[in-house]
Design an enzyme around this catalytic site. Structure first.
Site, PDB file in Angstrom:
ATOM      1  N   VAL A  95     -27.576  33.445  46.326  1.00 41.78           N
ATOM      2  CA  VAL A  95     -26.551  34.350  46.833  1.00 41.78           C
ATOM      3  C   VAL A  95     -25.556  33.505  47.611  1.00 41.78           C
ATOM      4  O   VAL A  95     -25.865  32.393  48.046  1.00 41.78           O
ATOM      5  CB  VAL A  95     -27.138  35.478  47.728  1.00 41.78           C
ATOM      6  CG1 VAL A  95     -27.950  36.467  46.906  1.00 41.78           C
ATOM      7  CG2 VAL A  95     -27.953  34.924  48.869  1.00 41.78           C
ATOM      8  N   SER A  96     -24.351  34.031  47.782  1.00 37.47           N
ATOM      9  CA  SER A  96     -23.268  33.234  48.363  1.00 37.47           C
ATOM     10  C   SER A  96     -23.309  33.153  49.880  1.00 37.47           C
ATOM     11  O   SER A  96     -22.899  32.151  50.453  1.00 37.47           O
ATOM     12  CB  SER A  96     -21.916  33.810  47.939  1.00 37.47           C
ATOM     13  OG  SER A  96     -21.786  33.727  46.550  1.00 37.47           O
ATOM     14  N   THR A  97     -23.773  34.207  50.544  1.00 38.45           N
ATOM     15  CA  THR A  97     -23.741  34.217  52.002  1.00 38.45           C
ATOM     16  C   THR A  97     -25.099  34.601  52.564  1.00 38.45           C
ATOM     17  O   THR A  97     -25.910  35.237  51.889  1.00 38.45           O
ATOM     18  CB  THR A  97     -22.683  35.215  52.542  1.00 38.45           C
ATOM     19  OG1 THR A  97     -23.046  36.535  52.126  1.00 38.45           O
ATOM     20  CG2 THR A  97     -21.292  34.871  52.040  1.00 38.45           C
ATOM     21  N   GLN A 112     -26.295  38.302  52.461  1.00 39.36           N
ATOM     22  CA  GLN A 112     -26.718  38.892  51.189  1.00 39.36           C
ATOM     23  C   GLN A 112     -28.205  38.604  51.016  1.00 39.36           C
ATOM     24  O   GLN A 112     -28.736  37.674  51.608  1.00 39.36           O
ATOM     25  CB  GLN A 112     -25.932  38.285  50.025  1.00 39.36           C
ATOM     26  CG  GLN A 112     -24.455  38.597  50.064  1.00 39.36           C
ATOM     27  CD  GLN A 112     -23.707  37.848  48.958  1.00 39.36           C
ATOM     28  OE1 GLN A 112     -24.001  36.699  48.669  1.00 39.36           O
ATOM     29  NE2 GLN A 112     -22.738  38.516  48.365  1.00 39.36           N
TER      30      GLN A 112
END
Length: 167
Positions: free
Chosen positions: A8-10, A13
């Site tokens: 996931v990007s962050t 999340q």
């Protein structure tokens, strides 16, 4: 062995959707590697760890291709690296991306991705060259400035003076 890779990007999340999909695919939880980092970042520690661990005959599974690759070029390089190691690749949601499937259709899809990646790379190179020619045509001097900057010249002067005092 079969391994899962989730990203996931962050940090706010969560990975639950991807991990649940791996568990449904009978991938053991200890064989699931995860990263919480933007896809634009080159360094993904746990993906690197996974790639150093996998051996010939293993399979890496992702939930969706965009969880792995930043671009077609990145995907193609990744697949080539896996092929050299004898490691298979599979995407759960894009079932046509399964290198264990040796059918002509599957090979065609992987080769199409490779061709698109090469096209993308060539277009980027052409655009860069055209931009450089255009900039030079407008008199733009490219590259690092020549010589020592004024700021660094000022730093150098006190050093020379201190050397003279020591001698």
């Amino acid at each position: 062995m079969v391994f899962g890779y989730a990203r996931v990007s962050t940090s706010d999340q969560n990975l639950n959707l991807q991990i649940d999909a791996f568990l449904r695919e009978s991938i053991k939880e200890l064989n699931i590697y995860t990263d919480k980092v933007s896809s634009t970042k080159e360094e993904r520690k746990n993906l690197s760890k996974l790639l150093s661990f996998v051996r010939e005959g293993d399979t890496i599974v992702v939930w969706k291709l965009d969880r792995l690759a930043r671009s077609l070029i990145h995907f193609t390089n990744f697949i080539n690296d896996l092929n050299e190691k004898g490691v298979q690749f599979k995407s759960i949601t894009e079932s046509f991306l399964d290198t264990k499937d040796t059918s002509s259709h599957s090979k065609f899809i992987v080769n199409m991705f490779a061709a698109l990646a090469q096209l993308e790379r060539d277009i980027i190179i052409e655009r860069t060259k055209a931009g450089l020619v255009s900039a030079r045509g407008r008199g733009k001097v490219l590259g690092a400035p020549r010589g020592v900057s004024k700021k660094n010249q000022q730093k150098a002067v006190p050093c020379e003076e201190s050397l003279r005092k020591e001698n």
